[in-house]
Design a protein around this motif. Structure first.
Motif, mmCIF file in Angstrom:
data_model
loop_
_atom_site.group_PDB
_atom_site.id
_atom_site.type_symbol
_atom_site.label_atom_id
_atom_site.label_comp_id
_atom_site.label_asym_id
_atom_site.label_seq_id
_atom_site.Cartn_x
_atom_site.Cartn_y
_atom_site.Cartn_z
ATOM 1 N N GLU A 15 -10.866 15.171 -29.476
ATOM 2 C CA GLU A 15 -9.752 15.995 -29.002
ATOM 3 C C GLU A 15 -10.106 16.203 -27.502
ATOM 4 O O GLU A 15 -11.079 16.893 -27.376
ATOM 5 C CB GLU A 15 -9.365 17.409 -29.725
ATOM 6 C CG GLU A 15 -8.137 17.826 -29.273
ATOM 7 C CD GLU A 15 -7.755 19.062 -30.190
ATOM 8 O OE1 GLU A 15 -7.275 19.985 -29.631
ATOM 9 O OE2 GLU A 15 -8.102 19.106 -31.500
ATOM 10 N N LEU A 16 -9.175 15.915 -26.676
ATOM 11 C CA LEU A 16 -9.401 16.121 -25.252
ATOM 12 C C LEU A 16 -9.022 17.662 -24.874
ATOM 13 O O LEU A 16 -7.928 18.046 -25.534
ATOM 14 C CB LEU A 16 -8.626 15.204 -24.415
ATOM 15 C CG LEU A 16 -8.842 13.818 -24.403
ATOM 16 C CD1 LEU A 16 -7.997 13.104 -23.625
ATOM 17 C CD2 LEU A 16 -10.363 13.483 -23.622
ATOM 18 N N ASN A 21 -1.856 14.578 -18.119
ATOM 19 C CA ASN A 21 -0.564 14.754 -18.444
ATOM 20 C C ASN A 21 -0.213 15.971 -19.224
ATOM 21 O O ASN A 21 1.109 16.500 -19.439
ATOM 22 C CB ASN A 21 0.100 13.672 -19.395
ATOM 23 C CG ASN A 21 -0.086 12.138 -18.666
ATOM 24 O OD1 ASN A 21 -0.158 12.220 -17.493
ATOM 25 N ND2 ASN A 21 -0.499 11.214 -19.630
ATOM 26 N N ASP A 22 -0.986 16.585 -19.963
ATOM 27 C CA ASP A 22 -0.840 17.942 -20.747
ATOM 28 C C ASP A 22 -1.668 18.975 -20.254
ATOM 29 O O ASP A 22 -2.630 19.437 -21.225
ATOM 30 C CB ASP A 22 -0.734 17.644 -22.027
ATOM 31 C CG ASP A 22 -0.176 18.713 -22.894
ATOM 32 O OD1 ASP A 22 0.738 19.619 -22.511
ATOM 33 O OD2 ASP A 22 -0.647 19.016 -24.031
ATOM 34 N N ALA A 63 -3.081 30.556 -19.644
ATOM 35 C CA ALA A 63 -3.026 29.548 -20.636
ATOM 36 C C ALA A 63 -1.602 29.345 -21.236
ATOM 37 O O ALA A 63 -0.915 30.519 -21.391
ATOM 38 C CB ALA A 63 -3.987 29.835 -21.736
ATOM 39 N N LYS A 64 -1.174 28.364 -21.581
ATOM 40 C CA LYS A 64 0.297 27.895 -22.205
ATOM 41 C C LYS A 64 0.553 28.857 -23.308
ATOM 42 O O LYS A 64 1.521 29.540 -23.440
ATOM 43 C CB LYS A 64 0.331 26.653 -22.338
ATOM 44 C CG LYS A 64 0.840 25.731 -21.191
ATOM 45 C CD LYS A 64 1.136 24.241 -21.766
ATOM 46 C CE LYS A 64 1.428 23.378 -20.574
ATOM 47 N NZ LYS A 64 1.444 21.932 -20.962
#
Length: 78
Positions: A15-16, A21-22, A63-64
């Motif tokens: 997992e990145l 892009n996100d 942070a989102k």
């Protein structure tokens, strides 16, 4: 003769943390866009004590996930 296809062992999922892009962090401009306010007002909101601000020198980010939790808390205060 019937041949069975050999099953490959499962590959570990990588997992990145951050893909281009996100991005997991929001800028003041993105916060302003989400809240539909000016960038100046977004910076003022980000300076509030209860806002989950992340600072990188003079840069401000959030942070989102923390932003979403903060936003939900703002909705529940009314």
């Amino acid at each position: 003769m019937i041949y069975k296809k050999r099953e490959e062992p499962p590959q570990p999922q990588t997992e990145l943390i951050a893909s281009p892009n996100d991005d997991p962090l929001l800028t003041a401009k993105e916060v302003a866009s989400i809240l539909r306010v000016s960038t100046r007002v977004a910076y003022e909101i980000m300076d509030e004590v209860d806002f989950p601000l992340i600072r990188f020198k003079r840069q401000k980010r959030v942070a989102k996930n923390d932003f979403n939790l903060w936003l939900e808390g703002q909705k529940n205060q009314k």
